[in-house]
Design a protein around this motif. Structure first.
Motif, PDB file in Angstrom:
ATOM      1  N   THR A 247       0.805  -1.228   0.000  1.00  0.00           N
ATOM      2  CA  THR A 247       0.000   0.000   0.000  1.00  0.00           C
ATOM      3  C   THR A 247       0.834   1.273   0.000  1.00  0.00           C
ATOM      4  OG1 THR A 247      -0.137   0.192   2.410  1.00  0.00           O
ATOM      5  CG2 THR A 247      -1.779  -1.221   1.313  1.00  0.00           C
ATOM      6  N   GLY A 248       2.090   1.207   0.445  1.00  0.00           N
ATOM      7  CA  GLY A 248       2.921   2.398   0.574  1.00  0.00           C
ATOM      8  C   GLY A 248       2.687   3.174   1.853  1.00  0.00           C
ATOM      9  N   ALA A 249       1.791   2.713   2.716  1.00  0.00           N
ATOM     10  CA  ALA A 249       1.435   3.443   3.940  1.00  0.00           C
ATOM     11  C   ALA A 249       2.591   3.469   4.930  1.00  0.00           C
ATOM     12  CB  ALA A 249       0.205   2.811   4.591  1.00  0.00           C
ATOM     13  N   VAL A 250       2.608   4.516   5.749  1.00  0.00           N
ATOM     14  CA  VAL A 250       3.543   4.636   6.874  1.00  0.00           C
ATOM     15  C   VAL A 250       2.717   4.595   8.154  1.00  0.00           C
ATOM     16  CG1 VAL A 250       5.191   6.141   8.047  1.00  0.00           C
ATOM     17  CG2 VAL A 250       5.256   5.934   5.558  1.00  0.00           C
ATOM     18  N   LEU A 251       3.117   3.770   9.110  1.00  0.00           N
ATOM     19  CA  LEU A 251       2.382   3.667  10.373  1.00  0.00           C
ATOM     20  C   LEU A 251       2.355   5.022  11.065  1.00  0.00           C
ATOM     21  CD1 LEU A 251       0.945   1.758  12.374  1.00  0.00           C
ATOM     22  CD2 LEU A 251       3.183   1.362  13.433  1.00  0.00           C
ATOM     23  N   ALA A 252       1.153   5.497  11.371  1.00  0.00           N
ATOM     24  CA  ALA A 252       0.972   6.826  11.958  1.00  0.00           C
ATOM     25  C   ALA A 252       1.683   6.923  13.303  1.00  0.00           C
ATOM     26  CB  ALA A 252      -0.518   7.118  12.124  1.00  0.00           C
ATOM     27  N   PRO A 253       2.264   8.094  13.623  1.00  0.00           N
ATOM     28  CA  PRO A 253       3.005   8.236  14.882  1.00  0.00           C
ATOM     29  C   PRO A 253       2.199   7.841  16.110  1.00  0.00           C
ATOM     30  CG  PRO A 253       3.404  10.129  13.457  1.00  0.00           C
ATOM     31  CD  PRO A 253       2.339   9.310  12.788  1.00  0.00           C
ATOM     32  N   GLU A 254       0.913   8.206  16.140  1.00  0.00           N
ATOM     33  CA  GLU A 254       0.109   7.903  17.330  1.00  0.00           C
ATOM     34  C   GLU A 254      -0.214   6.420  17.459  1.00  0.00           C
ATOM     35  OE1 GLU A 254      -2.823   8.984  14.024  1.00  0.00           O
ATOM     36  OE2 GLU A 254      -0.859   9.663  14.738  1.00  0.00           O
ATOM     37  N   ARG A 255       0.032   5.638  16.411  1.00  0.00           N
ATOM     38  CA  ARG A 255      -0.255   4.202  16.476  1.00  0.00           C
ATOM     39  C   ARG A 255       0.964   3.370  16.871  1.00  0.00           C
ATOM     40  NH1 ARG A 255      -4.363   2.675  11.458  1.00  0.00           N
ATOM     41  NH2 ARG A 255      -5.964   4.221  11.991  1.00  0.00           N
ATOM     42  N   ARG A 256       2.148   3.950  16.772  1.00  0.00           N
ATOM     43  CA  ARG A 256       3.368   3.163  16.988  1.00  0.00           C
ATOM     44  C   ARG A 256       3.421   2.579  18.403  1.00  0.00           C
ATOM     45  NH1 ARG A 256       7.616   4.360  13.357  1.00  0.00           N
ATOM     46  NH2 ARG A 256       9.118   4.308  15.050  1.00  0.00           N
ATOM     47  N   ALA A 257       3.209   3.427  19.403  1.00  0.00           N
ATOM     48  CA  ALA A 257       3.259   2.949  20.785  1.00  0.00           C
ATOM     49  C   ALA A 257       2.146   1.946  21.063  1.00  0.00           C
ATOM     50  CB  ALA A 257       3.170   4.129  21.750  1.00  0.00           C
ATOM     51  N   ARG A 258       0.999   2.123  20.432  1.00  0.00           N
ATOM     52  CA  ARG A 258      -0.129   1.216  20.672  1.00  0.00           C
ATOM     53  C   ARG A 258       0.146  -0.164  20.069  1.00  0.00           C
ATOM     54  NH1 ARG A 258      -5.447   3.873  18.592  1.00  0.00           N
ATOM     55  NH2 ARG A 258      -6.310   1.985  19.568  1.00  0.00           N
ATOM     56  N   VAL A 259       0.832  -0.204  18.944  1.00  0.00           N
ATOM     57  CA  VAL A 259       1.204  -1.496  18.353  1.00  0.00           C
ATOM     58  C   VAL A 259       2.167  -2.235  19.280  1.00  0.00           C
ATOM     59  CG1 VAL A 259       2.517  -2.568  16.475  1.00  0.00           C
ATOM     60  CG2 VAL A 259       0.759  -0.859  15.956  1.00  0.00           C
ATOM     61  N   LEU A 260       3.176  -1.526  19.784  1.00  0.00           N
ATOM     62  CA  LEU A 260       4.130  -2.157  20.698  1.00  0.00           C
ATOM     63  C   LEU A 260       3.438  -2.597  21.993  1.00  0.00           C
ATOM     64  CD1 LEU A 260       7.262   0.145  20.275  1.00  0.00           C
ATOM     65  CD2 LEU A 260       6.875  -2.132  19.307  1.00  0.00           C
ATOM     66  N   GLU A 261       2.523  -1.789  22.479  1.00  0.00           N
ATOM     67  CA  GLU A 261       1.814  -2.139  23.715  1.00  0.00           C
ATOM     68  C   GLU A 261       0.946  -3.374  23.519  1.00  0.00           C
ATOM     69  OE1 GLU A 261       0.765  -2.271  27.541  1.00  0.00           O
ATOM     70  OE2 GLU A 261       2.332  -1.027  26.627  1.00  0.00           O
ATOM     71  N   ALA A 262       0.299  -3.475  22.350  1.00  0.00           N
ATOM     72  CA  ALA A 262      -0.528  -4.659  22.087  1.00  0.00           C
ATOM     73  C   ALA A 262       0.329  -5.922  22.096  1.00  0.00           C
ATOM     74  CB  ALA A 262      -1.240  -4.513  20.740  1.00  0.00           C
ATOM     75  N   ALA A 263       1.524  -5.843  21.519  1.00  0.00           N
ATOM     76  CA  ALA A 263       2.407  -7.009  21.492  1.00  0.00           C
ATOM     77  C   ALA A 263       2.927  -7.331  22.891  1.00  0.00           C
ATOM     78  CB  ALA A 263       3.560  -6.762  20.532  1.00  0.00           C
ATOM     79  N   ARG A 264       3.309  -6.295  23.651  1.00  0.00           N
ATOM     80  CA  ARG A 264       3.823  -6.535  25.002  1.00  0.00           C
ATOM     81  C   ARG A 264       2.743  -7.152  25.893  1.00  0.00           C
ATOM     82  NH1 ARG A 264       6.167  -0.831  24.604  1.00  0.00           N
ATOM     83  NH2 ARG A 264       8.301  -1.154  23.847  1.00  0.00           N
TER      84      ARG A 264
END
Length: 468
Positions: A247-264
């Motif tokens: 898609t060419g998308a870049v993960l939005a800044p406000e989503r980065r921490a939430r992705v890591l938190e979901a994995a943790r």
């Protein structure tokens, strides 16, 4: 025509010529073949070597090349028993093979993962390779985790220690090693949907079950990622946060921490495929791994795409016990990447030519992206551009509802343009028809408009009522 296709074409002609001659007949001399077919002596030599390996001809030093004795016809081999033993095949590999196969000489390629020949750093690579090959140690066993200086180079963007990096034999090998090290056959693997189809194929080949997690123009949706972790018990999530393929998308800044938190929260790994870091049009976002002190993220980065297809060198950055698991897995599977390639890669990325090359490639890819966008607006206004990427090599376009993207890709090939259907990029059923259109493959930017014109003819010539 590239050198490999010239060799194949000459071999095809000589093979046909040999079939018309009796066994033992001498073929024309190499000089005669060079003049007759207007190719180089090296092309003639390699074409004859190919035919000799096939048993079509035999070469007698000092005498020439002769038609080989033909084997007596016997009963056809019966390989049916192997189908029972092997069981289910690996679906989708044919699509990857097509991506790695040069297009027909008269076709325009809007699909493929490498830079055009004119923008590969061939002179810098040749100089780097020559310097590396002159060192006697370049042909010895390297440190098993990779050359220390190369590990330090891969560690720098992540903010990691060199000891956290394992040098691997290209991005696909790095992904395969990571999947095998982190997960066991039969386990689920969460993946963005859509995602890199080579990752889907690798996951299935490793016996894993890809589970799609929807994304939008700002990357994967963290709420759905957390839900998928809870529902499946998955221990890993594969993603491409920067210049996502397709898609060419870049993960939005406000989503980065939430992705890591979901994995943790799930006690799971994030496999970050940072394949396009060196194909950014401006400063790329920092890797997810740079904000991860606890070893949640396993970061993959490759040198192949910004350089040349056969510089298959990548870095896997991982912290904690998983790093040892990765090293053990690679050691069992392949020992280590060839040291001459590691030495060549190190020479290249530490030379003054490297930043100059990246600047030139960035400017050219941006210009090509814009040219392809303009061509779509003029010749294919009925398709929707999903996003305007700021890096990478491709556009992701939505087709009109009811279009069969796979059938369209076949029709486009018949019209002389190679495109990538969207279906293989979805781990499950696609919600709509798409195409991935690359702007990096054609010899010149001018070819892009002609490719879109051919695609438009293919789309408009499809039978009415065709559906997905």
């Amino acid at each position: 025509m590239n050198k490999d296709s010239s060799i194949a074409l000459l071999a095809q002609r000589l093979r046909a010529e040999a079939r018309l001659l009796p066994a033992g007949e001498r073929l024309p001399s190499s000089r005669t073949l060079t003049e007759r077919y207007r190719v180089s002596p090296v092309t003639v030599s390699r074409a004859l070597a190919l035919l000799a390996a096939e048993g079509v001809v035999v070469t007698r030093p000092g005498s020439g090349t002769f038609v080989a004795e033909r084997r007596a016809a016997g009963r056809p081999a019966d390989f049916g028993w192997q189908s029972v033993v092997l069981g289910e095949g690996q679906g989708g590999v044919e699509g990857m093979a097509r991506l790695l196969t040069p297009p027909p000489a008269d076709a325009i390629a809007l699909s493929g993962g490498y830079l055009p020949l004119a923008f590969q750093p061939l002179r810098a690579l040749a100089a780097a390779s020559a310097r590396a090959a002159r060192r006697p140690e370049a042909w010895q066993v390297p440190p098993l985790a990779g050359l220390p200086e190369l590990r330090a180079w891969f560690a720098a963007p992540v903010g990691a220690e060199p000891s956290d990096v394992l040098v691997a034999g290209g991005g696909q090998a790095a992904l395969w090693t990571t999947l095998r090290a982190l997960l066991r056959p039969g386990e689920p693997l969460l993946m963005e949907s859509p995602t890199y189809h080579g990752a889907i194929i690798a996951a299935r080949a490793a016996g894993l079950h890809p589970v799609p997690v929807p994304m939008d123009g700002r990357g994967v949706r963290p709420d759905l990622l957390a839900e998928a972790f809870a529902r499946t018990g998955a221990r890993a999530f594969y993603c491409q946060p920067a210049f996502h393929n397709p898609t060419g998308a870049v993960l939005a800044p406000e989503r980065r921490a939430r992705v890591l938190e979901a994995a943790r929260t799930a006690g799971a790994f994030v496999i970050e495929d940072d394949f396009a870091r060196y194909l950014a049009f401006s400063t790329p976002p920092p890797p997810l791994a740079a904000a991860d002190p606890d070893g949640t993220v396993v970061h993959l980065a490759s040198l192949t795409k910004p350089t040349a297809p056969s510089l298959r060198i990548a870095g896997i950055t991982a912290r904690g016990p998983v790093a040892e698991r990765l090293r053990a897995c690679q050691l069992v599977e392949s020992y280590y990447p060839a040291r001459p390639l590691q030495e060549t890669a190190l020479e290249l990325v530490t030379s003054p030519a490297w930043p100059r090359h990246l600047r030139a490639v960035s400017a050219e890819l941006r210009a090509r992206r814009d040219a392809l966008v303009r061509a779509l607006a003029v010749h294919l206004p009925e398709v929707e551009l999903v996003s305007l990427p700021e890096g990478g090599m491709h556009l992701w376009v939505r087709l009109p509802d009811g279009t069969d993207d796979t059938a369209l890709a076949d029709a486009a090939r018949a019209h002389g343009v190679i495109v990538g259907p969207g279906r293989p990029y979805f781990p499950a059923e696609p919600p709509a028809p798409h195409l991935r259109l690359n702007y990096n493959c054609t010899p010149t930017a001018e070819d892009l408009a002609e490719g879109v014109r051919r695609l438009a003819r293919a789309l408009r010539s499809r039978p009415s009522g065709t559906s997905s």
